[in-house]
Every structure is written in C-alpha cells, then in structure tokens.
Motif scaffolding. Structure first.
Motif, PDB file in Angstrom:
ATOM      1  N   PRO A 149      11.740  11.011   1.778  1.00  0.00           N
ATOM      2  CA  PRO A 149      12.861  10.973   1.097  1.00  0.00           C
ATOM      3  C   PRO A 149      13.862   9.993   2.087  1.00  0.00           C
ATOM      4  N   TYR A 150      14.565   9.383   1.193  1.00  0.00           N
ATOM      5  CA  TYR A 150      15.698   8.266   2.098  1.00  0.00           C
ATOM      6  C   TYR A 150      16.758   8.309   1.033  1.00  0.00           C
ATOM      7  N   ASP A 151      17.950   8.662   1.553  1.00  0.00           N
ATOM      8  CA  ASP A 151      19.289   8.900   0.918  1.00  0.00           C
ATOM      9  C   ASP A 151      18.774   9.743  -0.403  1.00  0.00           C
ATOM     10  N   GLY A 152      17.901  10.824  -0.110  1.00  0.00           N
ATOM     11  CA  GLY A 152      17.909  11.707  -1.014  1.00  0.00           C
ATOM     12  C   GLY A 152      17.025  11.305  -2.467  1.00  0.00           C
ATOM     13  N   VAL A 153      16.409  10.196  -1.993  1.00  0.00           N
ATOM     14  CA  VAL A 153      15.370   9.857  -3.082  1.00  0.00           C
ATOM     15  C   VAL A 153      14.144   9.510  -2.434  1.00  0.00           C
ATOM     16  N   PRO A 154      13.172   9.985  -3.082  1.00  0.00           N
ATOM     17  CA  PRO A 154      11.547   9.708  -2.583  1.00  0.00           C
ATOM     18  C   PRO A 154      11.495   8.204  -2.509  1.00  0.00           C
ATOM     19  N   THR A 155      11.052   7.629  -1.453  1.00  0.00           N
ATOM     20  CA  THR A 155      10.898   6.063  -1.198  1.00  0.00           C
ATOM     21  C   THR A 155       9.545   5.823  -0.389  1.00  0.00           C
ATOM     22  N   LEU A 156       8.911   4.914  -1.137  1.00  0.00           N
ATOM     23  CA  LEU A 156       7.774   4.055  -0.488  1.00  0.00           C
ATOM     24  C   LEU A 156       8.310   3.128   0.383  1.00  0.00           C
ATOM     25  N   MET A 157       7.713   3.177   1.794  1.00  0.00           N
ATOM     26  CA  MET A 157       8.352   2.097   2.740  1.00  0.00           C
ATOM     27  C   MET A 157       6.727   1.645   3.475  1.00  0.00           C
ATOM     28  N   PHE A 158       7.039   0.456   4.100  1.00  0.00           N
ATOM     29  CA  PHE A 158       6.183   0.093   5.226  1.00  0.00           C
ATOM     30  C   PHE A 158       6.846  -1.098   6.118  1.00  0.00           C
ATOM     31  N   ARG A 159       6.354  -1.070   7.109  1.00  0.00           N
ATOM     32  CA  ARG A 159       7.006  -2.156   7.950  1.00  0.00           C
ATOM     33  C   ARG A 159       6.537  -3.555   7.944  1.00  0.00           C
ATOM     34  N   THR A 160       7.077  -4.589   8.382  1.00  0.00           N
ATOM     35  CA  THR A 160       6.602  -5.948   8.353  1.00  0.00           C
ATOM     36  C   THR A 160       7.272  -6.446   9.634  1.00  0.00           C
ATOM     37  N   ALA A 161       6.800  -7.490  10.414  1.00  0.00           N
ATOM     38  CA  ALA A 161       7.512  -8.116  11.372  1.00  0.00           C
ATOM     39  C   ALA A 161       7.041  -9.478  11.717  1.00  0.00           C
ATOM     40  N   ALA A 171      13.022 -15.359   3.372  1.00  0.00           N
ATOM     41  CA  ALA A 171      11.935 -14.816   3.375  1.00  0.00           C
ATOM     42  C   ALA A 171      11.905 -13.778   1.943  1.00  0.00           C
ATOM     43  N   GLN A 172      10.816 -13.860   1.455  1.00  0.00           N
ATOM     44  CA  GLN A 172      10.785 -12.956   0.165  1.00  0.00           C
ATOM     45  C   GLN A 172       9.644 -12.313   0.198  1.00  0.00           C
ATOM     46  N   VAL A 173       9.642 -10.877  -0.339  1.00  0.00           N
ATOM     47  CA  VAL A 173       8.444 -10.119  -0.282  1.00  0.00           C
ATOM     48  C   VAL A 173       8.382  -9.452  -1.590  1.00  0.00           C
ATOM     49  N   ARG A 174       7.030  -9.441  -2.157  1.00  0.00           N
ATOM     50  CA  ARG A 174       6.819  -8.909  -3.477  1.00  0.00           C
ATOM     51  C   ARG A 174       5.585  -7.870  -3.389  1.00  0.00           C
ATOM     52  N   VAL A 175       5.964  -6.735  -3.918  1.00  0.00           N
ATOM     53  CA  VAL A 175       5.110  -5.510  -3.849  1.00  0.00           C
ATOM     54  C   VAL A 175       4.538  -5.287  -5.318  1.00  0.00           C
ATOM     55  N   ARG A 199      15.536  -4.081  -1.182  1.00  0.00           N
ATOM     56  CA  ARG A 199      16.011  -5.440  -0.853  1.00  0.00           C
ATOM     57  C   ARG A 199      14.527  -6.372  -0.920  1.00  0.00           C
ATOM     58  N   ARG A 200      14.549  -7.184  -1.610  1.00  0.00           N
ATOM     59  CA  ARG A 200      13.583  -8.182  -2.015  1.00  0.00           C
ATOM     60  C   ARG A 200      13.459  -9.561  -0.956  1.00  0.00           C
ATOM     61  N   GLU A 201      14.497  -9.807  -0.624  1.00  0.00           N
ATOM     62  CA  GLU A 201      14.622 -11.073   0.445  1.00  0.00           C
ATOM     63  C   GLU A 201      15.686 -11.007   1.329  1.00  0.00           C
ATOM     64  N   THR A 202      15.498 -11.814   2.449  1.00  0.00           N
ATOM     65  CA  THR A 202      16.166 -11.906   3.376  1.00  0.00           C
ATOM     66  C   THR A 202      16.624 -13.134   3.915  1.00  0.00           C
ATOM     67  N   GLN A 214      11.997   2.674  -4.115  1.00  0.00           N
ATOM     68  CA  GLN A 214      12.802   4.145  -4.670  1.00  0.00           C
ATOM     69  C   GLN A 214      11.987   4.591  -5.839  1.00  0.00           C
ATOM     70  N   ILE A 215      11.433   5.659  -5.613  1.00  0.00           N
ATOM     71  CA  ILE A 215      10.478   6.194  -6.465  1.00  0.00           C
ATOM     72  C   ILE A 215      11.476   7.261  -7.595  1.00  0.00           C
ATOM     73  N   ASP A 216      12.053   6.533  -8.696  1.00  0.00           N
ATOM     74  CA  ASP A 216      12.877   7.239  -9.735  1.00  0.00           C
ATOM     75  C   ASP A 216      12.275   7.110 -11.011  1.00  0.00           C
ATOM     76  N   GLU A 217      12.659   7.636 -12.127  1.00  0.00           N
ATOM     77  CA  GLU A 217      12.264   7.503 -13.320  1.00  0.00           C
ATOM     78  C   GLU A 217      11.449   6.223 -13.735  1.00  0.00           C
ATOM     79  N   THR A 218      12.143   5.120 -13.226  1.00  0.00           N
ATOM     80  CA  THR A 218      11.408   3.816 -13.578  1.00  0.00           C
ATOM     81  C   THR A 218      10.496   3.316 -12.964  1.00  0.00           C
ATOM     82  N   SER A 219      10.201   4.131 -11.896  1.00  0.00           N
ATOM     83  CA  SER A 219       8.903   3.428 -11.038  1.00  0.00           C
ATOM     84  C   SER A 219       7.611   4.035 -11.364  1.00  0.00           C
TER      85      SER A 219
END
Length: 293
Positions: A149-161, A171-175, A199-202, A214-219
């Motif tokens: 959970p992140y801000d009350g929503v199930p969220t898929l997360m991974f790190r990159t550095a 930088a742009q990331v695509r999953v 956030r897809r880009e920085t 975020q894993i919501d109804e559209t995910s």
C-alpha cells in the motif's frame, strides 16, 4: 479445447538483456551483417577474433612467400619462420631492412600485402573506435519489485539508480507487463500491457528513483495474486532511456522481473539520509533490502 503449452521462459533470458528466443526460418548470416556482429561481440571474443585474423593473414602470406622459392633476401630458403616474420613486418609497415623482396613475385606479394594491411588496420581501428564510443548506461535496478500500500492504494514499486557521478538528463522509464492469455476462441498468446506510472520521467536522474504503478481498476494487475501471476508466467519488462550529460549521447538500458521476483506486502528499506554537514547520503549497501509492511 485449449491446447496445453510448455512454460514460457522469460523474454529476457538473462540479465545481459539478450532475447531468450530461438529463431527458425530466418536466414542469419554474419557476412551480411558483419558490422553489427563485430560491434555487439563481447570484448574477449572481439580481441580473440582480431588476433586470430591477424595470425591467419600473416600465415597465408608466409605460405605464399614460401611458394615463391628463395624470393626474400637474407631469409633462409624454406624457412616458414623467416617468411612469417617478413610478412608481419610488411603488413605492419615496420620494414627493419634486414629482409626485403628480391624477385618480381615477392614485390607483387609485398604490394598486395601492404594494401591488405592498410585496409585491415583502417577497418579494425574504425570498429575499435565504434565499440569504445558506444554510449553505455550504468544503471542499477533492484533485484526485486514489491507490491505494498502507498497512500492507501496497492502499488507496484521497484528501485533504479544511476551508478555514475553525473546526470542522466530527461530520463524516461517504461514498464510493460507480459503474461500468457487465452482468447475466447481458444488461441494462446503472450500479451503485452503498458503500465501507467505515477512518474514516468524525470528531468535529472542523479541518485535513486523509485518507480511506482498504482494498482487500481484500470490496472492489468487489478485483483492479481502471487498465484495468478505465476500461473500466467507474468514478467515485467523495463526500459529506461535518457541523455548522458557528460557525452551528450542517448543511452538506454533494460531489465526484467519475473513473477517470483515480485514480493507482496513488502517495502524497500530507506537508503536516503543526511550527513552532519548537511549533505545527502545514499546508502547503496541496502539498495536491494526489503522489509514487511
């Protein structure tokens, strides 16, 4: 009736990002795509190929000089060693002067070998420069991805550095989620879904970046479970692109997570802190560490 299929191996067969695919019915010739083969060949393989080609070319010319008889001054007649050394001197344009051609046959071979050596060294130098000048990304990915959970929503997360002491600009990331599906008509297929990211880009990628979906109804991960991901042989394919500030070249890197590398109800250990002098500290020794929610 739906056909049974063998388990599908991951799209990226290993962490070197090579496709885990066997191609059949496609003509594959290194001669028709020699440049790409030489540029993408591993460094040990490339150096071994260059050395083998150099030795083979000098051996062929040494045998050609032997076939001409006593055609090299100050060389022992019938000595392969002397003709090989003379070939090396000729191809590399060293010319020590102790051995030199004495017949028209030898002069012709010297002219031909000088041309072959000139073209060979020019192409070898160009390919070597191309290999060195290829932009490479030193981007670190976490060994696992997590769902928590992140801000009350199930969220898929991974790190990159970014492992370099510079910036990756824009930088742009695509999953992409890849999983097995069977259509209503019973056709088996490997389907791709682009995941919407928080956030897809920085603009500046310098330290670490936690990519979140975020894993919501559209995910496509909505209502998924560890068992359903494993049954569908789910895989996450990540691509990251950006501009290296130091060389102003576009770089890219890829990574993949298997379903077994997606941990549920876990979160990453914090790696950001502040030094007594006010500077930020990023502790990469705990970059891959996770803890229960």
């Amino acid at each position: 009736m739906v056909k049974r299929h063998h388990p599908t191996p991951p799209l990226l067969g290993s962490r070197n990002s090579r496709l885990n695919v066997i191609r059949r019915g496609v003509l594959r010739s290194y001669r028709s795509d020699l440049y790409h083969f030489l540029v993408t060949l591993s460094w040990p393989g490339f150096l071994a190929l260059i050395t083998l080609s150099y030795v083979a070319a000098n051996t062929l010319f040494a045998l050609a000089y032997l076939a001409g008889g006593d055609c090299i001054e100050n060389a022992q007649p019938g000595s392969f060693r002397d003709t090989f050394v003379f070939s090396v001197q000729t191809m590399a344009t060293i010319g020590y002067g102790s051995m030199y051609p004495r017949t028209n046959y030898a002069h012709g071979l010297v002219a031909l070998e000088a041309l072959v050596g000139l073209l060979g060294f020019a192409m070898g130098t160009g390919i070597m420069f191309a290999r060195f000048s290829l932009p490479t990304a030193r981007v670190l990915f976490s060994r696992v991805a997590v769902i928590a959970p992140y801000d009350g929503v199930p969220t898929l997360m991974f790190r990159t550095a970014n492992q370099r002491d510079n910036f990756i600009l824009e930088a742009q990331v695509r999953v992409t989620l890849v999983r097995n599906e069977v259509t209503k008509e019973g056709h088996f297929m490997r389907r791709f879904y682009d995941l919407q990211l928080v956030r897809r880009e920085t603009p500046i990628f310098a330290l670490s970046w936690t990519v979140m979906h975020q894993i919501d109804e559209t995910s496509p991960l909505y209502n998924a479970t560890p068992e359903s991901l494993a049954e569908a042989e789910t895989e996450l394919v990540i691509t990251l692109t950006g501009t290296d500030e130091s060389v102003s070249q576009t770089l890219h890197t890829r990574h993949a997570f298997l379903s077994s590398e997606i941990l549920w109800n876990m979160r990453f250990v914090d790696i950001l802190s502040r030094m007594p002098d006010g500077r930020r500290l990023v502790d990469y020794t705990h970059f891959h560490d996770v803890m229960p929610v």
